[in-house]
Design a protein around this motif. Structure first.
Motif, PDB file in Angstrom:
ATOM      1  N   LYS A  85      -8.679  -4.280   1.246  1.00 56.95           N
ATOM      2  CA  LYS A  85      -7.229  -4.093   1.266  1.00 56.95           C
ATOM      3  C   LYS A  85      -6.873  -2.628   1.457  1.00 56.95           C
ATOM      4  CE  LYS A  85      -5.723  -7.782  -1.902  1.00 56.95           C
ATOM      5  NZ  LYS A  85      -5.002  -7.988  -3.174  1.00 56.95           N
ATOM      6  N   ARG A  86      -5.718  -2.404   2.064  1.00 58.52           N
ATOM      7  CA  ARG A  86      -5.213  -1.042   2.214  1.00 58.52           C
ATOM      8  C   ARG A  86      -5.093  -0.379   0.835  1.00 58.52           C
ATOM      9  NH1 ARG A  86      -2.304   2.353   6.048  1.00 58.52           N
ATOM     10  NH2 ARG A  86      -1.939   4.229   4.816  1.00 58.52           N
ATOM     11  N   SER A  87      -4.627  -1.121  -0.159  1.00 61.20           N
ATOM     12  CA  SER A  87      -4.459  -0.531  -1.493  1.00 61.20           C
ATOM     13  C   SER A  87      -5.797  -0.063  -2.064  1.00 61.20           C
ATOM     14  CB  SER A  87      -3.780  -1.517  -2.449  1.00 61.20           C
ATOM     15  OG  SER A  87      -4.569  -2.680  -2.614  1.00 61.20           O
ATOM     16  N   TYR A  88      -6.896  -0.739  -1.722  1.00 60.71           N
ATOM     17  CA  TYR A  88      -8.213  -0.312  -2.189  1.00 60.71           C
ATOM     18  C   TYR A  88      -8.610   1.010  -1.509  1.00 60.71           C
ATOM     19  CZ  TYR A  88      -8.574  -5.294  -3.456  1.00 60.71           C
ATOM     20  OH  TYR A  88      -8.357  -6.553  -3.936  1.00 60.71           O
ATOM     21  N   ARG A  89      -8.349   1.087  -0.209  1.00 59.48           N
ATOM     22  CA  ARG A  89      -8.661   2.320   0.518  1.00 59.48           C
ATOM     23  C   ARG A  89      -7.772   3.463   0.034  1.00 59.48           C
ATOM     24  NH1 ARG A  89      -8.802  -1.842   4.375  1.00 59.48           N
ATOM     25  NH2 ARG A  89      -6.880  -1.168   5.413  1.00 59.48           N
ATOM     26  N   ASP A  90      -6.504   3.154  -0.256  1.00 58.00           N
ATOM     27  CA  ASP A  90      -5.611   4.178  -0.805  1.00 58.00           C
ATOM     28  C   ASP A  90      -6.140   4.683  -2.143  1.00 58.00           C
ATOM     29  OD1 ASP A  90      -3.900   3.907   1.371  1.00 58.00           O
ATOM     30  OD2 ASP A  90      -2.435   2.680   0.291  1.00 58.00           O
ATOM     31  N   ARG A  91      -6.659   3.784  -2.952  1.00 61.86           N
ATOM     32  CA  ARG A  91      -7.202   4.186  -4.256  1.00 61.86           C
ATOM     33  C   ARG A  91      -8.415   5.094  -4.078  1.00 61.86           C
ATOM     34  NH1 ARG A  91      -6.032   1.532  -9.652  1.00 61.86           N
ATOM     35  NH2 ARG A  91      -7.488   2.547 -11.063  1.00 61.86           N
ATOM     36  N   LEU A  92      -9.279   4.751  -3.122  1.00 63.30           N
ATOM     37  CA  LEU A  92     -10.434   5.609  -2.838  1.00 63.30           C
ATOM     38  C   LEU A  92      -9.976   6.978  -2.343  1.00 63.30           C
ATOM     39  CD1 LEU A  92     -12.774   3.016  -1.110  1.00 63.30           C
ATOM     40  CD2 LEU A  92     -13.174   4.124  -3.314  1.00 63.30           C
ATOM     41  N   ARG A  93      -8.978   6.998  -1.447  1.00 66.79           N
ATOM     42  CA  ARG A  93      -8.470   8.272  -0.919  1.00 66.79           C
ATOM     43  C   ARG A  93      -7.804   9.109  -2.007  1.00 66.79           C
ATOM     44  NH1 ARG A  93      -7.537   5.301   3.937  1.00 66.79           N
ATOM     45  NH2 ARG A  93      -5.643   4.459   3.056  1.00 66.79           N
ATOM     46  N   GLY A  98     -10.828  13.170   1.512  1.00 65.63           N
ATOM     47  CA  GLY A  98     -11.426  13.321   2.834  1.00 65.63           C
ATOM     48  C   GLY A  98     -12.255  12.147   3.301  1.00 65.63           C
ATOM     49  N   ILE A  99     -12.298  11.071   2.534  1.00 65.24           N
ATOM     50  CA  ILE A  99     -13.142   9.924   2.884  1.00 65.24           C
ATOM     51  C   ILE A  99     -12.676   9.309   4.205  1.00 65.24           C
ATOM     52  CG2 ILE A  99     -11.833   8.171   1.620  1.00 65.24           C
ATOM     53  CD1 ILE A  99     -14.605   7.110   0.604  1.00 65.24           C
ATOM     54  N   VAL A 100     -13.630   8.878   5.021  1.00 65.35           N
ATOM     55  CA  VAL A 100     -13.319   8.158   6.255  1.00 65.35           C
ATOM     56  C   VAL A 100     -13.986   6.783   6.169  1.00 65.35           C
ATOM     57  CG1 VAL A 100     -13.052  10.238   7.663  1.00 65.35           C
ATOM     58  CG2 VAL A 100     -15.269   9.117   7.557  1.00 65.35           C
ATOM     59  N   PHE A 101     -13.459   5.839   6.923  1.00 62.70           N
ATOM     60  CA  PHE A 101     -13.928   4.463   6.837  1.00 62.70           C
ATOM     61  C   PHE A 101     -14.564   4.021   8.144  1.00 62.70           C
ATOM     62  CE2 PHE A 101     -10.747   5.013   3.624  1.00 62.70           C
ATOM     63  CZ  PHE A 101     -11.307   4.383   2.531  1.00 62.70           C
ATOM     64  N   LEU A 102     -15.685   3.343   8.002  1.00 66.88           N
ATOM     65  CA  LEU A 102     -16.353   2.677   9.118  1.00 66.88           C
ATOM     66  C   LEU A 102     -16.204   1.186   8.855  1.00 66.88           C
ATOM     67  CD1 LEU A 102     -18.241   2.387  11.566  1.00 66.88           C
ATOM     68  CD2 LEU A 102     -20.159   2.596   9.966  1.00 66.88           C
ATOM     69  N   HIS A 103     -15.303   0.541   9.598  1.00 60.55           N
ATOM     70  CA  HIS A 103     -15.048  -0.887   9.406  1.00 60.55           C
ATOM     71  C   HIS A 103     -15.973  -1.676  10.321  1.00 60.55           C
ATOM     72  CE1 HIS A 103     -11.925  -4.400   9.497  1.00 60.55           C
ATOM     73  NE2 HIS A 103     -13.107  -4.760   9.046  1.00 60.55           N
ATOM     74  N   LEU A 104     -16.923  -2.387   9.712  1.00 64.61           N
ATOM     75  CA  LEU A 104     -17.824  -3.264  10.458  1.00 64.61           C
ATOM     76  C   LEU A 104     -17.118  -4.589  10.685  1.00 64.61           C
ATOM     77  CD1 LEU A 104     -21.183  -2.537   8.591  1.00 64.61           C
ATOM     78  CD2 LEU A 104     -20.320  -1.494  10.707  1.00 64.61           C
ATOM     79  N   THR A 105     -17.012  -4.986  11.950  1.00 68.25           N
ATOM     80  CA  THR A 105     -16.277  -6.194  12.297  1.00 68.25           C
ATOM     81  C   THR A 105     -17.169  -7.173  13.054  1.00 68.25           C
ATOM     82  OG1 THR A 105     -15.508  -5.301  14.409  1.00 68.25           O
ATOM     83  CG2 THR A 105     -14.118  -4.886  12.492  1.00 68.25           C
ATOM     84  N   LEU A 138      -8.197  -1.718   9.114  1.00 66.25           N
ATOM     85  CA  LEU A 138      -7.756  -0.320   9.154  1.00 66.25           C
ATOM     86  C   LEU A 138      -6.490  -0.196   9.984  1.00 66.25           C
ATOM     87  CD1 LEU A 138     -11.003   1.777   9.800  1.00 66.25           C
ATOM     88  CD2 LEU A 138      -9.625   1.724   7.718  1.00 66.25           C
ATOM     89  N   GLN A 139      -5.596   0.660   9.533  1.00 68.78           N
ATOM     90  CA  GLN A 139      -4.355   0.942  10.251  1.00 68.78           C
ATOM     91  C   GLN A 139      -4.496   2.263  11.004  1.00 68.78           C
ATOM     92  OE1 GLN A 139      -1.717  -1.435  10.167  1.00 68.78           O
ATOM     93  NE2 GLN A 139      -3.502  -2.490   9.333  1.00 68.78           N
ATOM     94  N   ALA A 140      -3.630   2.478  11.983  1.00 69.58           N
ATOM     95  CA  ALA A 140      -3.705   3.668  12.832  1.00 69.58           C
ATOM     96  C   ALA A 140      -3.609   4.964  12.031  1.00 69.58           C
ATOM     97  CB  ALA A 140      -2.611   3.614  13.892  1.00 69.58           C
ATOM     98  N   ASP A 141      -2.934   4.933  10.884  1.00 68.55           N
ATOM     99  CA  ASP A 141      -2.775   6.162  10.094  1.00 68.55           C
ATOM    100  C   ASP A 141      -3.922   6.396   9.104  1.00 68.55           C
ATOM    101  OD1 ASP A 141      -2.025   4.010   8.432  1.00 68.55           O
ATOM    102  OD2 ASP A 141      -0.616   5.251   7.311  1.00 68.55           O
TER     103      ASP A 141
END
Length: 172
Positions: A85-93, A98-105, A138-141
């Protein structure tokens, strides 16, 4: 990559986070941390019983991963974390800006097939539907890239390195 980033390898169960993460870390010359090892035992017991985690279960897990990532600030690292979820990534950020995400699809069929061949993993294939239902791509931002998981682990890791290298430098 010019700046040592911390990369969170994300995606639904069965996309290969635990396989691709160490390969990526080796190619980048940084340490790897297995996100599942940050789960408290209660979470593992719940998932082993086929019960999906709720957000309250995930917050301490995400905070522990974020703390590890923040500790790698300026040094780089790779950690696996579903981060569905975006909220999970927001919590990590919030903890590791500076964390970046590699989304395996990948397709549901490919991922389910791979999960059916895993042995000894606590996440049953029966929870795959809940993973896809929860997934917010992942969203564009958001700092990150998407990489398809078809092909060999080595091919996927190489695609990931190229995709991450193309990211603009994000401050750590």
């Amino acid at each position: 990559m010019r700046t040592p980033h911390v990369v969170a390898v994300m995606g639904v169960a069965g996309t290969g986070k635990t396989t691709i993460g160490p390969l990526l870390a080796a190619r980048l010359g940084v340490p790897y941390a297995e996100g599942d090892e940050f789960h408290p035992q209660a979470n593992i017991d719940k998932m082993s019983a086929g019960i999906p985690l709720d957000d309250a279960d995930r917050w301490p897990w995400l905070d522990a991963i974020g703390t590890w990532a923040d500790g790698r600030h300026g040094l780089g690292g790779v950690v696996s974390c579903s981060a569905l979820k975006r909220s999970y990534r927001d919590r990590l950020r919030a903890t590791a800006p500076g964390i970046v995400f590699l989304h395996l699809t990948g397709t549901r069929e490919l991922i389910e097939d791979r999960m059916s061949h895993r042995r000894g993993h606590f996440m049953p294939a029966a929870l795959l539907d809940s993973q896809f239902a929860t997934l917010q791509p992942l969203q564009a931002d958001e700092a990150g890239v998407c990489v398809d998981v078809s092909g060999s682990p080595e091919e996927i890791a190489e695609r990931a390195v190229r995709a991450l290298a193309a990211l603009p430098d994000t401050p750590q």
